[in-house]
Design a protein around this motif. Structure first.
Motif, PDB file in Angstrom:
ATOM      1  N   ALA A 194       0.808  -1.344  -0.018  1.00 28.69           N
ATOM      2  CA  ALA A 194      -0.007   0.162  -0.067  1.00 28.69           C
ATOM      3  C   ALA A 194       0.920   1.607  -0.084  1.00 28.69           C
ATOM      4  O   ALA A 194       0.745   2.233  -0.946  1.00 28.69           O
ATOM      5  N   GLU A 195       2.020   1.306   0.754  1.00 36.33           N
ATOM      6  CA  GLU A 195       2.652   2.418   0.837  1.00 36.33           C
ATOM      7  C   GLU A 195       3.646   2.617  -0.207  1.00 36.33           C
ATOM      8  O   GLU A 195       3.851   3.836  -1.117  1.00 36.33           O
ATOM      9  N   GLY A 208       3.871  10.431  -7.218  1.00 36.28           N
ATOM     10  CA  GLY A 208       5.186  10.870  -8.015  1.00 36.28           C
ATOM     11  C   GLY A 208       6.257  11.521  -6.840  1.00 36.28           C
ATOM     12  O   GLY A 208       7.181  11.752  -7.486  1.00 36.28           O
ATOM     13  N   ARG A 209       6.099  11.186  -5.718  1.00 37.17           N
ATOM     14  CA  ARG A 209       7.124  11.639  -4.737  1.00 37.17           C
ATOM     15  C   ARG A 209       8.291  10.691  -4.880  1.00 37.17           C
ATOM     16  O   ARG A 209       8.176   9.619  -4.947  1.00 37.17           O
ATOM     17  N   ARG A 210       9.544  11.395  -4.885  1.00 38.12           N
ATOM     18  CA  ARG A 210      11.000  10.730  -4.919  1.00 38.12           C
ATOM     19  C   ARG A 210      11.608  10.687  -3.608  1.00 38.12           C
ATOM     20  O   ARG A 210      12.255  11.701  -3.520  1.00 38.12           O
ATOM     21  N   PRO A 211      11.353   9.719  -2.938  1.00 42.15           N
ATOM     22  CA  PRO A 211      12.069   9.614  -1.487  1.00 42.15           C
ATOM     23  C   PRO A 211      13.517   9.766  -1.762  1.00 42.15           C
ATOM     24  O   PRO A 211      14.038   9.180  -2.834  1.00 42.15           O
ATOM     25  N   SER A 212      14.084  10.343  -0.682  1.00 44.45           N
ATOM     26  CA  SER A 212      15.672  10.124  -0.633  1.00 44.45           C
ATOM     27  C   SER A 212      16.227   8.923  -0.423  1.00 44.45           C
ATOM     28  O   SER A 212      15.606   8.038   0.160  1.00 44.45           O
TER      29      SER A 212
END
Length: 156
Positions: A125-126, A134-138
């Motif tokens: 789910a996460e 569309g977020r690009r985690p570090s």
């Protein structure tokens, strides 16, 4: 039904476990650990042609079994990538390096069985939410995300 008494039977229909779009793939939590009293978790996974599924990784607290229903899945097992076709089965024990992708021109459908039935649905789910947003985690955020879900990525 979330807790089964001895001798009980739980029947789930497709409406009980809808397909979740996760970008180039889709998955269905057929039997999450909450339904099986933590005994196992079962996921149906559909991977589009020429798609990455999961890069090589390990888990320390659960095993994953893969059963290919249709198409061809490329599975990293042991020390190499190898094709698995409909009817093939693979087991990745705890701490066994494994990964999967679809290198073929056709979709691949397969089942993943988690033993014991940890809350793996939270991981999926996460991941789906990350793809949708569309977020690009570090890299540090991804390492923490994987650690929270007992997944350590491995360079091969």
């Amino acid at each position: 039904m979330t807790h089964l008494e001895p001798g009980a039977v739980d029947v789930r229909t497709l409406a009980d476990h809808p397909l979740t779009d996760a970008g180039s793939s889709a998955l269905r939590m057929v039997a999450p650990g909450a339904v099986t009293a933590g005994r196992f978790g079962l996921v149906e996974y559909r991977l589009a042609p020429h798609s990455r599924g999961a890069d090589p990784h390990v888990h320390s607290t659960f095993s994953e079994s893969f059963y290919v229903v249709a198409g061809e899945l490329t599975l990293y097992a042991g020390d190499r990538w190898q094709p698995c076709r409909a009817g093939d089965f693979a087991l990745a024990h705890e701490r066994g390096v494994h990964g999967f992708r679809n290198d073929s021109d056709e979709p691949a459908t397969f089942l993943i069985l988690f033993t014991p039935g940890i809350a793996r649905e939270e991981f999926f789910a996460e991941m789906a939410e990350l793809r949708r947003s569309g977020r690009r985690p570090s890299p540090e955020e991804m390492t923490a995300f994987y650690a929270r879900h007992d997944q350590v990525m491995v360079d091969v």
